[in-house]
Design an enzyme around this catalytic site. Structure first.
Site, mmCIF file in Angstrom:
data_model
loop_
_atom_site.group_PDB
_atom_site.id
_atom_site.type_symbol
_atom_site.label_atom_id
_atom_site.label_comp_id
_atom_site.label_asym_id
_atom_site.label_seq_id
_atom_site.Cartn_x
_atom_site.Cartn_y
_atom_site.Cartn_z
ATOM 1 C CB CYS A 1 68.974 58.842 -20.323
ATOM 2 S SG CYS A 1 68.943 57.727 -21.736
ATOM 3 C CB CYS A 2 72.720 56.076 -19.977
ATOM 4 S SG CYS A 2 73.801 54.656 -19.694
#
Length: 251
Positions: free
Chosen positions: A159-160
């Site tokens: 994620c990110c």
């Protein structure tokens, strides 16, 4: 009569064992990169992942490189803290409540899936993307782990900014990821430049909102934007939770 009874017992035992095995909790490795958004793991993303994993019944084992951080950021100023040095493993232990292992101990044989939260640590300590952009290199142990899980056809989640790790390591396999959305002038997607860097590494990118995920079935990779979007804490938590649920569904 006795023979029939013995056969029935054996069949019952096999069914019970199979059922027990299928109900065994999956083990998911979480790879941390320090503690704090600007020089380590994004704490809210890491926490959201850990909460979602245990809530969904998974056993969690945390890992981190036993190596110095690239630098230390004073989070009250957003600037480097001069003459301060910290260890990635020691800092990551703050998030895992001390229960953590060196990344050298993580193999595809000890977990059913692996998840990489974001934060600048993914771009500074797990790789040097923050400095070199598309010319980045990935920490050798991180690269080994990603390749091992990929080769074992076990799910990998990011994620990110962490999907940049997948872009670099699995770009040659045509991995499909999301890094959020392109800059629309709203200021909500401040790291949109990473999308072009990922494309340059061979990754396919799909624009997604903070509450969405991208699933690459062929490579068994799950990605979600998280704090690539300037959102509220609950928005990031919910998006990461969706990524975790999807990751577990692929085991």
């Amino acid at each position: 009569m006795f023979s029939l009874t013995r056969t029935a017992f054996r069949n019952l035992s096999v069914r019970w064992f199979s059922s027990s095995t299928s109900l065994q909790a999956p083990t998911v490795a979480v790879v941390l990169s320090g503690s704090g958004v600007y020089d380590g793991s994004e704490i809210h993303e890491a926490s959201a992942a850990l909460v979602s994993l245990t809530r969904d019944g998974a056993d969690v084992v945390c890992f981190a490189p036993d190596a110095p951080q690239m630098h230390v950021i004073d989070h009250t100023k957003g600037a480097p803290s001069e003459h301060d040095t910290r260890n990635v493993l020691a800092e990551s232990a703050r998030i895992s409540r001390g229960n953590i292992k060196p990344l050298t101990e993580l193999t595809s044989g000890v977990a059913d899936a692996v998840f990489f939260p974001g934060g600048f640590g993914a771009a500074k300590n797990l790789s040097d993307f923050a400095v070199k952009g598309a010319d980045m290199t990935v920490n050798s142990e991180v690269e080994r782990v990603i390749k091992e899980f990929h080769g074992s056809k076990k799910p990998i989640g990011f994620c990110c900014i962490a999907p940049m790790l997948a872009a670099k390591v699995l770009g040659g396999s045509g991995v499909t990821i999301t890094l959020g959305k392109a800059d629309d002038g709203s200021g909500k997607w401040p790291y949109a430049g990473s999308i072009e860097a990922a494309k340059a590494l061979g990754a396919n990118t799909v624009e997604k909102a903070v509450d969405e995920v991208v699933v690459d079935e062929a490579n068994k990779v799950v990605t979600s934007p998280a704090f690539m979007y300037e959102g509220k804490f609950h928005e990031i938590h919910d998006g990461v939770a969706k990524a975790i649920s999807t990751l577990l569904g692929m085991i």
